[in-house]
Enzyme design. Structure first.
Site, PDB file in Angstrom:
ATOM      1  N   LYS A 128     111.323  57.144-132.584  1.00 30.84           N
ATOM      2  CA  LYS A 128     111.238  58.487-133.142  1.00 30.84           C
ATOM      3  C   LYS A 128     109.775  58.860-133.212  1.00 30.84           C
ATOM      4  O   LYS A 128     108.910  57.987-133.234  1.00 30.84           O
ATOM      5  CB  LYS A 128     111.837  58.512-134.554  1.00 30.84           C
ATOM      6  CG  LYS A 128     112.370  59.864-134.945  1.00 30.84           C
ATOM      7  CD  LYS A 128     113.763  60.067-134.416  1.00 30.84           C
ATOM      8  CE  LYS A 128     114.308  61.427-134.756  1.00 30.84           C
ATOM      9  NZ  LYS A 128     115.765  61.472-134.529  1.00 30.84           N
ATOM     10  N   ASP A 168     114.226  67.275-132.298  1.00 33.87           N
ATOM     11  CA  ASP A 168     114.785  66.994-133.626  1.00 33.87           C
ATOM     12  C   ASP A 168     114.408  68.233-134.444  1.00 33.87           C
ATOM     13  O   ASP A 168     114.120  69.289-133.859  1.00 33.87           O
ATOM     14  CB  ASP A 168     114.199  65.675-134.197  1.00 33.87           C
ATOM     15  CG  ASP A 168     114.982  65.140-135.388  1.00 33.87           C
ATOM     16  OD1 ASP A 168     115.976  64.446-135.173  1.00 33.87           O
ATOM     17  OD2 ASP A 168     114.621  65.427-136.552  1.00 33.87           O
ATOM     18  N   ASN A 243     120.001  74.168-134.839  1.00 28.99           N
ATOM     19  CA  ASN A 243     120.765  73.807-133.638  1.00 28.99           C
ATOM     20  C   ASN A 243     122.034  73.023-133.958  1.00 28.99           C
ATOM     21  O   ASN A 243     123.119  73.350-133.449  1.00 28.99           O
ATOM     22  CB  ASN A 243     119.846  73.014-132.693  1.00 28.99           C
ATOM     23  CG  ASN A 243     120.613  72.311-131.603  1.00 28.99           C
ATOM     24  OD1 ASN A 243     121.102  71.194-131.790  1.00 28.99           O
ATOM     25  ND2 ASN A 243     120.770  72.950-130.457  1.00 28.99           N
TER      26      ASN A 243
END
Ligand code: GLU
Length: 447
Positions: A128, A168, A243
């Protein structure tokens, strides 16, 4: 030492070595809290120090991101990429741009990603990244300059066979376009597979945009089906309006449910007729506005700036905003109001106390690393299409996503049952994800 003592001492060690990273501690406790039964069955895992290896990222990169705003003022942000584990494939996981991002945030997300990605059964490791940059209120040109500066450092750490970032929170199609453009420019390589979530115009995959939300709806449908239920006529509450939320709402409506509420950081709206998705998308995706604008255009809907979206009675809750949004109080309210299923579109949206409430109540609770794995799974499909220079149809891609979510659900269900905890998707997801990655780590030798 008993298995419980072993686990406690491992957790204590993680806490000592990673001070002031509460979300990372929470994520580690959550996974390690489930795997006692595996350690008891397989002492070779502890002997090879597999847990210690899984809790220590393979590589952590922290860098300065300098950029200039439209007025010529200089800003300095911090960039991160935590490459957690590559036993199953190239590091894979999104980038988060949000002012709250610290190293500990990225570590918690990277740690979760390792087990999520393992659970999908696809060949992807876990990572990440992100920055404390706040895209809110910034012009497109400012966002472009920030992304270019971010990639000017990141490019040396990523690659289609090395590390493949995606989006993200705060990173969507616009940001990924700028990031890919800069990567291509610096490296002089058209390396499509270095990023996923790309636009369809330059190597993106159909259904990737929709995948996290659609996948979460499919996962919840599987959980409902396992209990002889379906989405038909269910009242659904979705938190967030980004989203994940938007495509969760779309799929829930297609599957026969009715989403009556959604939110953003300024409050939540209730629309008993069902959230008007075209309107929400116009406000959130095109105008980048606030949730209050929804009510201005829909007189029957109401805006609430006090309390939480989980005060709205529902059959199904789909938290899709951010971590720790459901504590004990919110979970208790949901259960008291008759909620029978929770599917997490966000990463770790429920606190340990909230999870306890859901498990005690015996409702169908699908943790994020299972329920939201459709996003990263479809990223793996994008990598597959890029590698073969192919582009699949929407129908075929959605079909593949659906199969993956059915398999993830089945893996969680069967594993929970095998370990004597039927219906416990937390145990099922953690044990199944852990076992797959642990087996690979073991076979790769001491690396
Ligand atoms: N950020 C998403 C997640 O939490 C997607 C990651 C990806 O597609 O690589 O899983």
């Amino acid at each position: 030492m008993s298995v419980q003592q072993q686990v406690d001492s491992l957790i204590a060690q993680v806490l000592r070595r990673n001070p002031a990273e509460p979300e990372f501690h929470q994520a580690v406790r959550e996974v390690l809290g489930s795997i006692g039964p595996v350690l008891a069955k397989r002492p070779e895992l502890a002997e090879a120090k597999i847990i210690e290896r899984l809790c220590e990222p393979e590589r952590q990169v922290i860098f300065r991101v300098p950029w200039e705003d439209d007025r010529g003022e200089v800003h300095i942000n911090r960039g991160f990429r935590v490459e957690f584990n590559s036993a199953l494939g190239p590091y894979k996981g999104g980038l988060r741009f949000h002012p709250s991002v610290l190293l500990g945030t990225v570590k918690f997300l990277g740690f979760e990603q390792v087990f999520k990605n393992a659970l999908t059964g696809l060949p992807i490791g876990g990572a990440k990244g992100g920055s404390d940059f706040d895209p809110k209120g910034r012009s497109d040109r400012e966002v472009m300059r920030f992304c270019q500066s971010f990639m000017t450092e990141l490019y040396r750490h990523v690659g289609e066979h090395t590390d493949v970032p995606a989006g993200d929170i705060g990173v969507g199609g616009r940001e990924l376009g700028y990031l890919f453009g800069q990567y291509k420019r610096i490296t002089n390589r058209y390396e499509s597979g270095v990023l996923t979530g790309k636009g369809l115009a330059y190597g993106g995959a159909r259904v990737r945009t929709e995948a996290t939300g659609y996948g979460c709806a499919f996962f919840v449908e599987e959980m409902l089906c396992a209990r002889g239920e379906s989405f038909d006529s269910k009242r659904v509450v979705v938190s967030g309006s980004g989203n994940v939320s938007i495509y969760t709402i779309e799929k829930v409506h297609q599957l026969g449910g009715r989403v009556v509420a959604c939110s953003d950081s300024s409050g939540y709206v209730v629309d008993e007729k069902g959230i008007d998705l075209d309107l929400l998308r116009q406000i959130k995706e095109v105008e980048r506005g606030r949730i209050g604008d929804y009510v201005a255009a829909r007189p029957d809907a109401t805006l609430h700036s006090e309390g939480s979206v989980y005060d709205v009675p529902c059959d199904v809750a789909m938290p899709s905003a951010t971590h720790n949004e459901i504590g004990r109080a919110e979970a208790t309210t949901l259960v008291r109001n008759g909620c029978i299923a929770v599917g997490e579109g966000a990463n770790m949206p429920t606190t340990p106390e909230g999870v306890e409430v859901f498990l005690q109540a015996g409702i169908a609770y699908g943790p994020g690393k299972a329920a939201n794995s459709g996003g990263v799974s479809t990223s793996a499909l994008e990598m597959q299409q890029n590698a073969s220079r192919d582009s699949w149809s929407f129908e075929y891609s959605e079909q593949r996503l659906r199969e993956i979510m059915t398999n993830v659900h089945e893996r969680c269900r069967a594993t929970a049952e095998e370990f004597g905890m039927p219906g416990n998707y937390v145990a099922g997801a953690n044990i199944a994800g852990f076992t797959r990655v642990a087996d690979a780590v073991l076979e790769l030798g001491l690396i």
